[in-house]
Design a protein around this motif. Sequence first.
Motif, PDB file in Angstrom:
ATOM      1  N   ALA A 410       0.847  -1.204   0.000  1.00  0.00           N
ATOM      2  CA  ALA A 410       0.000   0.000   0.000  1.00  0.00           C
ATOM      3  C   ALA A 410       0.875   1.245   0.000  1.00  0.00           C
ATOM      4  CB  ALA A 410      -0.880   0.001   1.251  1.00  0.00           C
ATOM      5  N   PHE A 411       0.404   2.285  -0.656  1.00  0.00           N
ATOM      6  CA  PHE A 411       1.104   3.569  -0.575  1.00  0.00           C
ATOM      7  C   PHE A 411       0.114   4.693  -0.747  1.00  0.00           C
ATOM      8  CE2 PHE A 411       1.233   2.384  -5.039  1.00  0.00           C
ATOM      9  CZ  PHE A 411       0.938   3.565  -5.701  1.00  0.00           C
ATOM     10  N   GLU A 412       0.492   5.842  -0.184  1.00  0.00           N
ATOM     11  CA  GLU A 412      -0.410   6.984  -0.269  1.00  0.00           C
ATOM     12  C   GLU A 412       0.392   8.278  -0.297  1.00  0.00           C
ATOM     13  OE1 GLU A 412      -3.977   6.239   2.066  1.00  0.00           O
ATOM     14  OE2 GLU A 412      -4.175   8.411   2.307  1.00  0.00           O
ATOM     15  N   LEU A 413      -0.110   9.221  -1.061  1.00  0.00           N
ATOM     16  CA  LEU A 413       0.485  10.564  -1.073  1.00  0.00           C
ATOM     17  C   LEU A 413       0.146  11.204   0.266  1.00  0.00           C
ATOM     18  CD1 LEU A 413       1.839  12.793  -2.882  1.00  0.00           C
ATOM     19  CD2 LEU A 413      -0.484  13.526  -3.466  1.00  0.00           C
ATOM     20  N   ILE A 414       1.158  11.547   1.073  1.00  0.00           N
ATOM     21  CA  ILE A 414       0.864  12.133   2.391  1.00  0.00           C
ATOM     22  C   ILE A 414       1.076  13.641   2.391  1.00  0.00           C
ATOM     23  CG2 ILE A 414       1.277  10.025   3.736  1.00  0.00           C
ATOM     24  CD1 ILE A 414       4.119  11.112   4.331  1.00  0.00           C
ATOM     25  N   HIS A 415       1.619  14.159   1.295  1.00  0.00           N
ATOM     26  CA  HIS A 415       1.847  15.605   1.207  1.00  0.00           C
ATOM     27  C   HIS A 415       2.098  15.941  -0.260  1.00  0.00           C
ATOM     28  CE1 HIS A 415       4.083  19.165   3.375  1.00  0.00           C
ATOM     29  NE2 HIS A 415       3.088  19.567   2.637  1.00  0.00           N
ATOM     30  N   PRO A 416       1.136  16.601  -0.908  1.00  0.00           N
ATOM     31  CA  PRO A 416       1.336  16.910  -2.330  1.00  0.00           C
ATOM     32  C   PRO A 416       2.485  17.909  -2.510  1.00  0.00           C
ATOM     33  CG  PRO A 416      -0.896  17.476  -1.605  1.00  0.00           C
ATOM     34  CD  PRO A 416      -0.131  17.091  -0.390  1.00  0.00           C
ATOM     35  N   ARG A 417       3.016  17.932  -3.715  1.00  0.00           N
ATOM     36  CA  ARG A 417       4.051  18.929  -4.052  1.00  0.00           C
ATOM     37  C   ARG A 417       3.486  20.317  -3.779  1.00  0.00           C
ATOM     38  NH1 ARG A 417       7.795  17.579  -6.605  1.00  0.00           N
ATOM     39  NH2 ARG A 417       6.733  15.731  -7.332  1.00  0.00           N
ATOM     40  N   GLU A 418       4.321  21.189  -3.255  1.00  0.00           N
ATOM     41  CA  GLU A 418       3.869  22.540  -2.929  1.00  0.00           C
ATOM     42  C   GLU A 418       3.631  23.323  -4.220  1.00  0.00           C
ATOM     43  OE1 GLU A 418       5.314  25.845   0.354  1.00  0.00           O
ATOM     44  OE2 GLU A 418       6.795  24.631  -0.664  1.00  0.00           O
ATOM     45  N   SER A 419       2.482  23.979  -4.290  1.00  0.00           N
ATOM     46  CA  SER A 419       2.151  24.696  -5.523  1.00  0.00           C
ATOM     47  C   SER A 419       2.702  26.120  -5.488  1.00  0.00           C
ATOM     48  CB  SER A 419       0.627  24.756  -5.689  1.00  0.00           C
ATOM     49  OG  SER A 419       0.091  25.589  -4.667  1.00  0.00           O
ATOM     50  N   PHE A 420       2.722  26.746  -6.628  1.00  0.00           N
ATOM     51  CA  PHE A 420       3.133  28.153  -6.692  1.00  0.00           C
ATOM     52  C   PHE A 420       2.194  29.012  -5.838  1.00  0.00           C
ATOM     53  CE2 PHE A 420       2.417  32.290  -8.716  1.00  0.00           C
ATOM     54  CZ  PHE A 420       3.641  32.854  -8.446  1.00  0.00           C
ATOM     55  N   GLU A 421       0.885  28.722  -5.926  1.00  0.00           N
ATOM     56  CA  GLU A 421      -0.091  29.512  -5.172  1.00  0.00           C
ATOM     57  C   GLU A 421       0.174  29.407  -3.667  1.00  0.00           C
ATOM     58  OE1 GLU A 421      -0.819  27.515  -7.714  1.00  0.00           O
ATOM     59  OE2 GLU A 421      -1.329  29.101  -9.136  1.00  0.00           O
ATOM     60  N   GLN A 422       0.528  28.208  -3.200  1.00  0.00           N
ATOM     61  CA  GLN A 422       0.832  28.050  -1.769  1.00  0.00           C
ATOM     62  C   GLN A 422       2.067  28.866  -1.386  1.00  0.00           C
ATOM     63  OE1 GLN A 422       1.008  23.743  -1.921  1.00  0.00           O
ATOM     64  NE2 GLN A 422      -0.728  23.571  -0.521  1.00  0.00           N
ATOM     65  N   GLN A 423       3.018  28.912  -2.295  1.00  0.00           N
ATOM     66  CA  GLN A 423       4.248  29.643  -1.986  1.00  0.00           C
ATOM     67  C   GLN A 423       3.997  31.131  -1.795  1.00  0.00           C
ATOM     68  OE1 GLN A 423       8.070  28.784  -3.994  1.00  0.00           O
ATOM     69  NE2 GLN A 423       6.883  27.347  -5.188  1.00  0.00           N
ATOM     70  N   ILE A 424       3.102  31.723  -2.587  1.00  0.00           N
ATOM     71  CA  ILE A 424       2.932  33.185  -2.494  1.00  0.00           C
ATOM     72  C   ILE A 424       1.710  33.581  -1.666  1.00  0.00           C
ATOM     73  CG2 ILE A 424       4.138  33.635  -4.682  1.00  0.00           C
ATOM     74  CD1 ILE A 424       1.270  34.249  -5.843  1.00  0.00           C
ATOM     75  N   ALA A 425       1.058  32.566  -1.076  1.00  0.00           N
ATOM     76  CA  ALA A 425      -0.237  32.822  -0.422  1.00  0.00           C
ATOM     77  C   ALA A 425      -0.194  33.940   0.618  1.00  0.00           C
ATOM     78  CB  ALA A 425      -0.759  31.536   0.211  1.00  0.00           C
ATOM     79  N   GLY A 426       0.861  34.040   1.407  1.00  0.00           N
ATOM     80  CA  GLY A 426       0.862  35.041   2.478  1.00  0.00           C
ATOM     81  C   GLY A 426       1.422  36.386   2.061  1.00  0.00           C
ATOM     82  N   GLU A 427       1.827  36.531   0.835  1.00  0.00           N
ATOM     83  CA  GLU A 427       2.513  37.758   0.427  1.00  0.00           C
ATOM     84  C   GLU A 427       1.534  38.813  -0.077  1.00  0.00           C
ATOM     85  OE1 GLU A 427       6.033  37.322  -1.996  1.00  0.00           O
ATOM     86  OE2 GLU A 427       6.230  35.210  -1.423  1.00  0.00           O
ATOM     87  N   SER A 428       1.951  40.106   0.036  1.00  0.00           N
ATOM     88  CA  SER A 428       1.111  41.170  -0.527  1.00  0.00           C
ATOM     89  C   SER A 428       1.995  42.299  -1.030  1.00  0.00           C
ATOM     90  CB  SER A 428       0.135  41.687   0.537  1.00  0.00           C
ATOM     91  OG  SER A 428       0.872  42.168   1.643  1.00  0.00           O
ATOM     92  N   ILE A 429       1.412  43.132  -1.865  1.00  0.00           N
ATOM     93  CA  ILE A 429       2.113  44.318  -2.369  1.00  0.00           C
ATOM     94  C   ILE A 429       1.675  45.488  -1.493  1.00  0.00           C
ATOM     95  CG2 ILE A 429       2.492  45.778  -4.419  1.00  0.00           C
ATOM     96  CD1 ILE A 429       3.187  42.917  -5.092  1.00  0.00           C
ATOM     97  N   PRO A 430       2.599  46.255  -0.879  1.00  0.00           N
ATOM     98  CA  PRO A 430       2.168  47.346   0.015  1.00  0.00           C
ATOM     99  C   PRO A 430       1.436  48.456  -0.748  1.00  0.00           C
ATOM    100  CG  PRO A 430       4.544  47.424  -0.353  1.00  0.00           C
ATOM    101  CD  PRO A 430       4.047  46.159  -0.996  1.00  0.00           C
ATOM    102  N   ALA A 431       0.583  49.180  -0.003  1.00  0.00           N
ATOM    103  CA  ALA A 431      -0.245  50.227  -0.619  1.00  0.00           C
ATOM    104  C   ALA A 431       0.620  51.273  -1.338  1.00  0.00           C
ATOM    105  CB  ALA A 431      -1.087  50.902   0.457  1.00  0.00           C
ATOM    106  N   PHE A 432       1.820  51.575  -0.747  1.00  0.00           N
ATOM    107  CA  PHE A 432       2.625  52.640  -1.368  1.00  0.00           C
ATOM    108  C   PHE A 432       3.264  52.233  -2.693  1.00  0.00           C
ATOM    109  CE2 PHE A 432       6.510  50.653  -0.036  1.00  0.00           C
ATOM    110  CZ  PHE A 432       6.302  50.185   1.259  1.00  0.00           C
ATOM    111  N   LEU A 433       3.060  50.997  -3.114  1.00  0.00           N
ATOM    112  CA  LEU A 433       3.552  50.595  -4.435  1.00  0.00           C
ATOM    113  C   LEU A 433       2.412  50.426  -5.429  1.00  0.00           C
ATOM    114  CD1 LEU A 433       6.379  47.967  -3.700  1.00  0.00           C
ATOM    115  CD2 LEU A 433       6.621  50.364  -4.311  1.00  0.00           C
ATOM    116  N   THR A 434       1.189  50.685  -4.967  1.00  0.00           N
ATOM    117  CA  THR A 434       0.075  50.474  -5.894  1.00  0.00           C
ATOM    118  C   THR A 434      -0.354  51.803  -6.531  1.00  0.00           C
ATOM    119  OG1 THR A 434      -1.488  50.662  -4.098  1.00  0.00           O
ATOM    120  CG2 THR A 434      -0.814  48.433  -4.721  1.00  0.00           C
TER     121      THR A 434
END
Length: 434
Positions: A410-434
Amino acid sequence: MHHFSYHGSKLHCEDVDLNEIAGLYGSPTYVYSAGTITDNVTRLQASLAGLDLQICYAMKANSSLALLRLFAQLGTGFDLVSGGEIRRVLAAGADVRSSVFAGVGKTEAEIELALQSGVFSFHVESEPELIRINHVAGRLGVVAPIAIRINPDVDAKTHAKITTGKSDNKFGIPMSVAAAAYDAAAKLPHIRVAGVQMHIGSQLTSIGPFREAVEKVVPFVAALQKTHDLAYFSIGGGIGIIYEDALASGAEQWWEKFSDEDRPLTPESYGAVLGPLLQPLGLKILLEPGRFLVGNAGVMLSRVEYLKRGAGKNFLVVDAAMNDLARPAMYDSYHEIVPLERDSSRPAMVTDVVGPICETGDCFAKNRKLQTVGEGEVVAFMSAGAYGYTMASNYNTRGRPAEVLVKGSAFELIHPRESFEQQIAGESIPAFLT
Ligand code: LLP
């Protein structure tokens, strides 16, 4: 011993063809063998069978939730070094009541979480830490069980970056001042002296430094028992594994080729030497191995992108890099590299094995003799179960690898490959650059 071997020409983890896993989940992918982990725990327990033993798996080596659940089922506790690790154990559906909280820089918030979660004991690294634990325990109206980490000033004869038991390392309290530290601890109202701790380093491949350290610290523990009510002695982790001949070392007969003096460190020889030294104390013995329990229970699969034949030099460029398996770049460490499809009719080649990252350090092996493999074929990096995934990063905006657990067929995927979206999920562009 481990459960990675060729069945015919195909490398298997237990009863599963690793090519099937690479085909399903891509690469790079870490694959772990539950059977190997179970055997490692059982063997270590058996080697110290006469003692009241508690293994606290040093989960920094591999903290995947699935593995933590397996360890909990096998009856081990955990050696924890952060609030995050405590939360991981809880997230895996286990508890930390047989676990210890170690580390040189425990924060107030981490101490509070450890106390609230009911850890078995704190492994204290300094006098100021003792004061802080007493303070937090007082605030919560509880008493914190502790052991002080003694630095026995023993050379572990391992890589400089992972030796910890010399007096010039940052760890523990010198033996010369330890008795006074215990007396001071016992006077603190929210501290209960419960044990003594030591740990001299990682990837120790001979018994000598373990014996020397235990022989040095046991008389101290015996003397301390007369004045303090000790429950346990923790002798740390550090048992080394086979890297250079990793695949072959899976076979039972492999060990027989060595004489008693030359045989690499085994749990049996570890227990045979240390058991009799520890027995007379009559204390519970804690062990905190990480690498030994998971190191040879994992491989990292990686696909060949190019075989670049240079002037007098070959480069096998694979799709894994130093961000996926940092050990070779960080410690010049050796990982055996083997093809998933063995073909003895092909000539051997000598090649560097490198990742795609633009730095020379992104190199897994230099002038390695390998069966010739070409684009699209998959190789396995052996002994990658410890300090592999846990040290992976997103350098070069590369998602961290997938993880798969195998048990029998038996085998199972216990953790999928990290996606690009997961990598940037917590990031933001500050207001002074918009
Ligand atoms: N206990 C303490 C207090 C430790 O600091 C460590 C590891 C262990 C137990 C577990 O040691 P083990 O049984 O795994 O040797 N990243 C490095 C290894 C760092 C070890 C850190 N401390 C590597 O990849 O080789």
